[in-house]
Motif scaffolding. Structure first.
Motif, PDB file in Angstrom:
ATOM      1  N   MET A  87      17.268  -0.163  12.144  1.00  0.00           N
ATOM      2  CA  MET A  87      16.572  -1.378  11.710  1.00  0.00           C
ATOM      3  C   MET A  87      15.241  -1.536  12.426  1.00  0.00           C
ATOM      4  O   MET A  87      14.248  -1.981  11.839  1.00  0.00           O
ATOM      5  N   ALA A  88      15.192  -1.152  13.712  1.00  0.00           N
ATOM      6  CA  ALA A  88      13.926  -1.229  14.443  1.00  0.00           C
ATOM      7  C   ALA A  88      12.888  -0.289  13.840  1.00  0.00           C
ATOM      8  O   ALA A  88      11.676  -0.538  13.947  1.00  0.00           O
ATOM      9  N   ALA A  89      13.354   0.777  13.189  1.00  0.00           N
ATOM     10  CA  ALA A  89      12.444   1.712  12.518  1.00  0.00           C
ATOM     11  C   ALA A  89      12.149   1.282  11.080  1.00  0.00           C
ATOM     12  O   ALA A  89      11.523   2.040  10.331  1.00  0.00           O
ATOM     13  N   GLY A  90      12.638   0.110  10.690  1.00  0.00           N
ATOM     14  CA  GLY A  90      12.332  -0.420   9.371  1.00  0.00           C
ATOM     15  C   GLY A  90      13.240   0.049   8.263  1.00  0.00           C
ATOM     16  O   GLY A  90      12.864   0.005   7.087  1.00  0.00           O
ATOM     17  N   VAL A  91      14.449   0.479   8.603  1.00  0.00           N
ATOM     18  CA  VAL A  91      15.367   1.015   7.600  1.00  0.00           C
ATOM     19  C   VAL A  91      16.297  -0.089   7.081  1.00  0.00           C
ATOM     20  O   VAL A  91      16.833  -0.878   7.855  1.00  0.00           O
ATOM     21  N   LYS A  92      16.484  -0.106   5.774  1.00  0.00           N
ATOM     22  CA  LYS A  92      17.449  -0.998   5.144  1.00  0.00           C
ATOM     23  C   LYS A  92      18.807  -0.299   5.168  1.00  0.00           C
ATOM     24  O   LYS A  92      18.970   0.768   4.575  1.00  0.00           O
ATOM     25  N   VAL A  93      19.795  -0.886   5.850  1.00  0.00           N
ATOM     26  CA  VAL A  93      21.082  -0.234   6.087  1.00  0.00           C
ATOM     27  C   VAL A  93      22.177  -0.864   5.239  1.00  0.00           C
ATOM     28  O   VAL A  93      22.338  -2.082   5.219  1.00  0.00           O
ATOM     29  N   HIS A  94      22.950  -0.019   4.546  1.00  0.00           N
ATOM     30  CA  HIS A  94      24.127  -0.438   3.791  1.00  0.00           C
ATOM     31  C   HIS A  94      25.350   0.088   4.538  1.00  0.00           C
ATOM     32  O   HIS A  94      25.533   1.303   4.664  1.00  0.00           O
TER      33      HIS A  94
END
Length: 499
Positions: A87-94
């Protein structure tokens, strides 16, 4: 800014709680494996997530990823630590929660998400953790991607970005099960032992097999991350022997065993004979080639030579492509060649369109085995097995060898065998016919007897396999010859199992 990782720290110290620890050797050829708390800490896992998010952007992949975790006491914590880095790298996580590896691969398609990071150490002993990653469905990372990820993480060369988010996907296992069972039930009434070694597959495999119409006899399906009976590895004889005993006790038609994260399947026939996965691959290739003549099958270098010599396969124009061992290698090769399927001796099977999506799924493999039985209503599993040309093959045998030295030992073994070949010297009393070096070294002598030595990609071990189309004695001769060469290297330790 997040700190740069250290290669080693000691628990119960200030540094351990304030600095990420990531042992470099945990980055393997096609996934990552560490001893949790000894080789990686939670901050190290955060660094891994940051690095993976950085790599996705560097690759031009949409920063969106599906994740899940296996049933170990610490896997959920590791997954959540990785998610914070992503998330800190800007990733949307499912997040699909407790899952099998193939469930996460399926989620890439079902949720239309490009990337995956499944937290699992598969069949490794409790204490290990790891991550299987990919950014192009259905394939997973290979050496190039893993090497770049290693460089990013160890250098602390992270890229931060806005837009990271978290979403929990409720009831995803039901969607996975529906995908496998939304089809006609089996016509044949089959009694099936489902062995799970107390691994994660116990939560899913028996119920799915029941939905297909099987009478399921559960064996070690209670989830227990201590693996109290045996390691959930369908290559290990201890698990296969337990399956065989249950098949004989219950009169089952077949025993199906699943590894710790459910991407592999092992098989025992109705007479209690353990069928090594490469022979199961030949049987499935025979069955599928009736429906798809002229198909190409990719097989790993640990596998039986029957893929290239079996008269039934040759009569249908089947092409065999021997390739590097490793689920990432075989998966990618199947995709690149448009092969119908790929088979590894370890039990990783890859069914491509129109019989699968190209990733390894132990439960789907089990379904293909059951479909094979269903299409042969007058034949038992042992009869189908007995119809194969006879060869004598070993299980996969793994002597200990440290990660730092194992590749060097393989190079020395190759040099030794190459020198014998150049001199015209004999091995097991015969001249060397060929050396295949696509992955380690596979030496074949004049009568077709062969032996393989390669470095394990996920444990501090070597891998040794031998086979002979002539006799069990010739197989054993090849093992002793190969082992004698290995014993010239003091770095090589004891085997996990031998013939």
């Amino acid at each position: 800014m997040f700190p740069k990782p250290a290669p080693q720290l000691f628990p119960n110290t200030l540094a351990y709680e304030t600095t990420p620890m990531v042992k470099p050797t945990g980055f393997r050829e096609y996934d990552a494996r560490w001893l949790f708390e000894k080789e990686i800490n939670l901050m190290g896992v955060q660094a891994l997530g940051l690095g993976l998010g950085t790599l996705l952007r560097e690759m031009g992949v949409k920063p969106e990823l599906v994740t899940g975790h296996d049933f170990r006491s610490y896997s959920s914590s590791i997954k959540l630590a990785m998610i914070t880095g992503l998330m800190a790298a800007g990733v949307k996580v499912h997040d699909i929660g407790l899952a099998l590896s193939p469930m996460a691969y399926f989620a890439q398609f079902e949720l239309d998400v490009p990337a995956v990071a499944m937290v699992t150490a598969s069949h490794n002993d409790n204490g290990w953790t790891g991550v299987k990653m990919g950014a192009q469905r259905p394939v997973t990372f290979g050496p190039d991607e893993m090497g770049r990820l290693k460089d990013i993480v160890l250098a602390g060369a992270y890229s931060y970005a806005d837009g990271g988010s978290y979403r929990f996907v409720a009831d995803f296992p039901a969607r996975y099960a529906a995908d496998l069972t939304n089809r006609p039930k089996l016509k044949r009434k089959l009694k099936v032992v489902a062995a799970c070694g107390n691994g994660t597959a116990g939560a899913f495999a028996p119920a799915i097999l029941e939905q297909l119409g099987c009478e399921v006899i559960p064996l070690d399906v209670e989830l227990d991350f201590n693996f109290p009976r045996y390691n959930p590895n369908p290559e290990d004889l201890e698990m296969l022997h337990a399956m065989a005993a249950k098949v004989l006790e219950t009169g089952a038609d077949v025993g199906l065993g699943f590894d710790g994260d459910g991407d592999r399947c092992g098989v025992v026939d109705d007479k209690g004979a353990e069928i090594f996965a490469d022979k199961i691959g030949v049987m499935l290739a025979r069955d599928l080639s009736k429906l798809h003549p002229g198909a190409t099958f990719v097989v790993d270098v640990k596998s039986t030579g029957l893929f290239a010599t079996d008269p039934d396969l040759l009569s249908r124009g089947v092409k065999a492509d021997y390739w590097k061992t490793g689920h990432s290698y075989i998966k990618r090769r199947v995709s690149d060649l448009g092969a119908l399927a790929g088979f590894e001796k370890s039990g990783h099977f890859f069914f491509n369109a129109p019989v699968g999506r190209g990733y390894d799924d132990g439960i789907l493999t089990a379904i293909h085995v059951l479909d094979m039985l269903d299409r042969n209503p007058g034949k038992s599993m042992s009869e189908l097995y007995g119809a194969l040309p006879k060869t004598w093959g070993s299980p996969t045998m793994s002597p200990h060898c440290d990660d730092e030295t194992k590749y060097g030992v393989v190079e020395k073994t190759l040099a030794r065998l190459s020198a014998l070949e150049a001199e015209g010297a004999k091995l097991t009393g015969q001249k060397i016919k060929s050396l295949v070096t696509v992955n380690g070294v596979r030496v074949t002598v004049e009568d077709g007897t062969w032996g393989l030595v390669r470095a394990s990609s996920n444990k501090p071990e070597l891998v040794v396999v031998v086979e002979s189309p002539v006799s069990e004695a010739r197989m054993r001769e090849m093992f002793h010859a190969v082992d004698a060469i290995l014993r010239e290297n003091p770095e090589v330790g004891a085997y996990n199992q031998t013939i």
